[in-house]
Design a protein around this motif. Sequence first.
Motif: not given
Length: 358
Positions: A139-160
């Motif tokens: 729900k938050l991802l649907s509403a968010a304008d931008v997502v920051y991640t605290g590391g590269k592994s999280l980035y690979e997960s959230k960019k999907l």
Amino acid sequence: MYKFNNDLKLTEYDLIVFCHLRWDFVYQRPQHLISRLSKKYKVLVIEEPVGKRENRNLNIKEISPSLHILQPEIDHLSELSAYIKPLLKNKIYPVGWFYSAAFVDVLETFDFETIVYDCMDELSLFKGASQELIQQENKLLSAADVVYTGGKSLYESKKLKHHNVHCFPSSVEVNHFSETNATEIPEDMKNIPSPIIGYYGVIDERIDLDLLQKSAAKLPNHSFVMIGPICKIEEHELPQAENIFYLGMKSYDELPNYLNHFDFAMMPFALNDATKFISPTKTLEYMCAYKPIISTKITDVVQDYSHCVSLVDDADDFAEAVKNPVRNLKEKYDEILRKTSWDLTANKMTSIISEILA
């Protein structure tokens, strides 16, 4: 040092932060970033509920004139919107900043011109996590304008899952941790024999307790010092040995002096769901003091620091890393540290927000 100000009124804010961590707990990513953002924005940080109390006061901590912390006196996050609605003057704010998706229901009451999700951990994988958290994050991802991640592994997960994801690994205040003027050994370390292999941070389900126990047994002439609060595990579960010492939680200002008296710095993390996406802030902090680092094979550590960190699988590897530490650390560490600072991270984050608001 913050102060309680029960007479302080919640007025105009540019940025409202929803955070699952206490401001006065371990000093980490939220404190580093939000304190810097408060130089540009007037910020209100809303923490998780503290529970209802008989003598209800408006518990506001004033960190600075532009940074306030609110501790809601409610029992559950489901009550949060109703609690803060009469306290906040406006219903529309420039920026809503989320550290946990558990707060997402406030979006049904308040509007934000820009919604930021600063995902520092995969909280749904932590011990005791709510079953609802995955749905709340969607729900938050649907509403968010931008997502920051605290590391590269999280980035690979959230960019999907989102179209506008930026990787901002945890950074460091180099001057703070490279300070060596305070050479007086801390009182509770004076009777601990050297050499010292030290850790600081939260001691919870992410620590490989078996590795700690077996490594201490392999290295009986070394002292293993654990600094930090114990969370979500019981004290009786902690390894006990003559050469293992638990010193409790220390303030951010105290940490450099403790670190200065480590001979080795360790990150004995278990490889489990809770550590799958972590990017330990302490890696860079240890580097500032030029300490040889011994770590288990956390994905982000392996990816970024395998050339300068001793990576171990078991107690045999750990003992070998102590006997044969990585050489030429200063040159390797300096090259890494030159590229990072919390100031730089906060400025880049601010620039992205400004572009969205423009």
